[in-house]
Write a protein that holds these residues in place. Sequence first.
Motif, mmCIF file in Angstrom:
data_model
loop_
_atom_site.group_PDB
_atom_site.id
_atom_site.type_symbol
_atom_site.label_atom_id
_atom_site.label_comp_id
_atom_site.label_asym_id
_atom_site.label_seq_id
_atom_site.Cartn_x
_atom_site.Cartn_y
_atom_site.Cartn_z
ATOM 1 N N PHE A 139 -4.104 -6.429 17.656
ATOM 2 C CA PHE A 139 -3.454 -7.697 16.917
ATOM 3 C C PHE A 139 -2.632 -7.757 16.198
ATOM 4 O O PHE A 139 -1.918 -6.930 17.779
ATOM 5 N N LEU A 140 -2.240 -9.188 16.481
ATOM 6 C CA LEU A 140 -1.447 -9.660 16.845
ATOM 7 C C LEU A 140 -0.004 -9.742 15.997
ATOM 8 O O LEU A 140 -0.581 -10.176 14.055
ATOM 9 N N LEU A 141 1.094 -9.453 15.791
ATOM 10 C CA LEU A 141 2.593 -9.434 14.866
ATOM 11 C C LEU A 141 3.710 -10.417 16.190
ATOM 12 O O LEU A 141 4.478 -9.690 16.122
ATOM 13 N N LEU A 142 3.342 -11.802 16.236
ATOM 14 C CA LEU A 142 4.036 -12.332 16.949
ATOM 15 C C LEU A 142 4.238 -13.196 16.058
ATOM 16 O O LEU A 142 4.601 -13.501 15.314
ATOM 17 N N GLY A 143 5.786 -14.491 16.078
ATOM 18 C CA GLY A 143 7.020 -15.353 15.793
ATOM 19 C C GLY A 143 7.462 -13.995 15.027
ATOM 20 O O GLY A 143 7.940 -14.360 14.108
ATOM 21 N N ASN A 144 7.805 -13.229 15.306
ATOM 22 C CA ASN A 144 8.532 -11.738 14.867
ATOM 23 C C ASN A 144 8.170 -11.144 13.808
ATOM 24 O O ASN A 144 9.283 -10.844 12.733
ATOM 25 N N ASN A 145 6.970 -11.311 13.298
ATOM 26 C CA ASN A 145 6.139 -10.348 12.923
ATOM 27 C C ASN A 145 5.775 -8.668 12.748
ATOM 28 O O ASN A 145 5.361 -8.530 11.950
ATOM 29 N N LEU A 146 6.861 -7.984 13.930
ATOM 30 C CA LEU A 146 6.982 -6.821 13.843
ATOM 31 C C LEU A 146 7.650 -6.485 12.444
ATOM 32 O O LEU A 146 7.433 -5.537 11.870
ATOM 33 N N GLY A 147 8.170 -7.679 11.826
ATOM 34 C CA GLY A 147 9.460 -7.622 10.592
ATOM 35 C C GLY A 147 8.402 -6.883 9.169
ATOM 36 O O GLY A 147 9.311 -6.445 8.254
ATOM 37 N N LEU A 148 7.155 -7.354 9.832
ATOM 38 C CA LEU A 148 6.582 -6.762 8.442
ATOM 39 C C LEU A 148 6.416 -5.952 7.926
ATOM 40 O O LEU A 148 5.500 -5.094 7.617
ATOM 41 N N LEU A 149 6.464 -4.719 9.071
ATOM 42 C CA LEU A 149 6.246 -2.970 8.875
ATOM 43 C C LEU A 149 7.856 -2.935 7.835
ATOM 44 O O LEU A 149 7.749 -2.186 7.239
ATOM 45 N N GLU A 150 8.848 -3.638 7.339
ATOM 46 C CA GLU A 150 9.685 -3.750 6.350
ATOM 47 C C GLU A 150 10.768 -2.981 6.617
ATOM 48 O O GLU A 150 12.021 -3.658 6.304
ATOM 49 N N GLY A 151 10.307 -1.927 6.146
ATOM 50 C CA GLY A 151 11.388 -0.370 7.459
ATOM 51 C C GLY A 151 10.203 0.745 6.846
ATOM 52 O O GLY A 151 9.207 1.054 6.666
ATOM 53 N N PRO A 152 10.867 2.719 6.697
ATOM 54 C CA PRO A 152 10.516 3.555 7.131
ATOM 55 C C PRO A 152 9.520 3.088 6.599
ATOM 56 O O PRO A 152 8.423 4.317 6.109
ATOM 57 N N GLU A 153 9.933 2.922 4.290
ATOM 58 C CA GLU A 153 8.862 3.382 3.545
ATOM 59 C C GLU A 153 7.516 2.725 3.540
ATOM 60 O O GLU A 153 6.727 3.300 3.839
ATOM 61 N N ARG A 154 7.720 1.440 4.237
ATOM 62 C CA ARG A 154 6.848 0.762 4.740
ATOM 63 C C ARG A 154 5.963 0.904 5.890
ATOM 64 O O ARG A 154 4.173 0.305 5.775
ATOM 65 N N ALA A 155 5.703 1.054 7.130
ATOM 66 C CA ALA A 155 5.701 1.184 8.037
ATOM 67 C C ALA A 155 4.957 1.905 8.665
ATOM 68 O O ALA A 155 3.879 1.647 8.437
ATOM 69 N N PRO A 156 4.121 3.203 7.737
ATOM 70 C CA PRO A 156 3.287 4.116 7.617
ATOM 71 C C PRO A 156 2.315 3.830 7.253
ATOM 72 O O PRO A 156 0.488 3.636 7.258
ATOM 73 N N GLY A 157 2.714 2.976 5.875
ATOM 74 C CA GLY A 157 1.035 2.469 5.639
ATOM 75 C C GLY A 157 0.372 0.906 5.971
ATOM 76 O O GLY A 157 -0.268 1.244 5.595
ATOM 77 N N PHE A 158 1.655 0.585 6.315
ATOM 78 C CA PHE A 158 1.004 -0.557 7.214
ATOM 79 C C PHE A 158 0.169 -0.420 8.570
ATOM 80 O O PHE A 158 -0.848 -1.242 8.376
ATOM 81 N N LEU A 159 0.325 0.622 9.399
ATOM 82 C CA LEU A 159 0.035 1.286 10.121
ATOM 83 C C LEU A 159 -1.160 1.752 10.173
ATOM 84 O O LEU A 159 -2.282 1.836 10.906
ATOM 85 N N ALA A 160 -1.059 2.946 9.043
ATOM 86 C CA ALA A 160 -2.639 2.892 8.661
ATOM 87 C C ALA A 160 -3.297 1.655 8.453
ATOM 88 O O ALA A 160 -4.694 2.614 8.379
ATOM 89 N N ALA A 161 -3.163 1.383 7.790
ATOM 90 C CA ALA A 161 -3.915 0.029 7.618
ATOM 91 C C ALA A 161 -4.609 -0.554 8.648
ATOM 92 O O ALA A 161 -5.827 -0.700 9.066
ATOM 93 N N LEU A 162 -3.807 -0.796 9.485
ATOM 94 C CA LEU A 162 -4.392 -1.249 11.215
ATOM 95 C C LEU A 162 -4.878 -0.703 11.662
ATOM 96 O O LEU A 162 -5.936 -0.530 12.422
ATOM 97 N N ALA A 163 -4.898 1.465 11.777
ATOM 98 C CA ALA A 163 -5.771 2.034 12.399
ATOM 99 C C ALA A 163 -6.732 1.790 11.854
ATOM 100 O O ALA A 163 -8.004 2.167 12.068
ATOM 101 N N ALA A 164 -7.495 1.145 10.299
ATOM 102 C CA ALA A 164 -8.897 1.829 9.573
ATOM 103 C C ALA A 164 -9.432 0.310 10.194
ATOM 104 O O ALA A 164 -10.928 0.288 10.087
ATOM 105 N N LEU A 165 -9.400 -1.342 10.419
ATOM 106 C CA LEU A 165 -9.119 -2.246 10.732
ATOM 107 C C LEU A 165 -10.096 -1.604 12.618
ATOM 108 O O LEU A 165 -10.149 -2.645 13.018
#
Length: 258
Positions: A139-165
Motif C-alpha cells: 500500500f502506497l501513501l506517498l506525496g505526504n499521504n501518511l496524512g490520510l491517517l488524520e489523527g488518533p480517532e481515524r487512524a485505527p479505522g483506516f489501518l483496519a481497512a488496509l488490513a482487510a485488503l
Amino acid sequence: MDQPAIGDVFGELIRDAYAVRTGIGPRPLAGGRVPRPVIEIIERDDGLINGAPADHYLAEPAEWQPHDVRALRLCRGAVLDIGCGAGRTALELQRRGMAVTGLDISPGAVQVARERGLRDTVIATVDDYARTTTRYDTFLLLGNNLGLLEGPERAPGFLAALAALARPGARIVAQGSDPYGTTDPVHVAYHRRNRERGRLGGQLRLRLRYRLLATDWFDYLNCSVDELEKLLEGTPWRLKSVDTEDRPYYLAVMELYP
C-alpha cells in the motif's frame, strides 16, 4: 459574503494543470492567451493560507524528490496507490511491469490518470474499497499521504481497512513529515493550540480551494515517527523501518503482523 461551492477541487485543479502542461483541453487564461499557473490553495483553521503550484502532481520521475524515487524500490507484488491523484507514481510502477491500482476519491483526478494511461483505477474511499475481494502486497501513501491517517480517532479505522485488503506479510510504504523542527512562530503556535485542544500538534484542519470551489474541512496529519508508532499500537501493523535521509520528510515501512 458568498461562500464557495463545495466540489471536486482536486479534480478541477488537476485537469487544469494537465491542460497547462500538455496543451490538451481548455486552460485557465490570464491576459487573453497566456496560460494561468494552477495554484492549489490550502486554508488552515487558524486562518493561515498557503498556495502551491499543482504541476508537481504530474511530475515525471526525473523531477521527483529523492525519497519518492527510493520509495518505489520498496514496492513488491500487487500495489494499491492510495490518493493516486493524476497517477504520477502508479504510472511509473505500471511502466516497470508491476500490477498497480490507483485509488482516489476525486473523479476528476482519476479521469486524468486514465487519460495519461493508468489502466486500473478506483474512485472510492479506503473504507468502501475494503469490501472488495481484491488483495494487495503493498500500500502506497506517498506525496505526504501518511496524512490520510488524520489523527488518533481515524487512524485505527483506516489501518483496519488496509488490513482487510492485505495479503499475508503486506506492507505500507508511507511518506510523512515531522512538523516539530520548525521555528516559525505561526506553526509553533498552531502546534501549541492543537495540544491545548487535545489534538496532536501536527494534526491539521484544512480545506482546499481552487477558483470558485472549496472542499469541506478535513483533518490531515503531520506527525513524528514516535507519534506514528503510538498510532500503530493496537492495530495489525508494526513499524518495520524508517528512512530519514531527507528529513523532515521520512519514509516509513509498516508490515502486517498476524
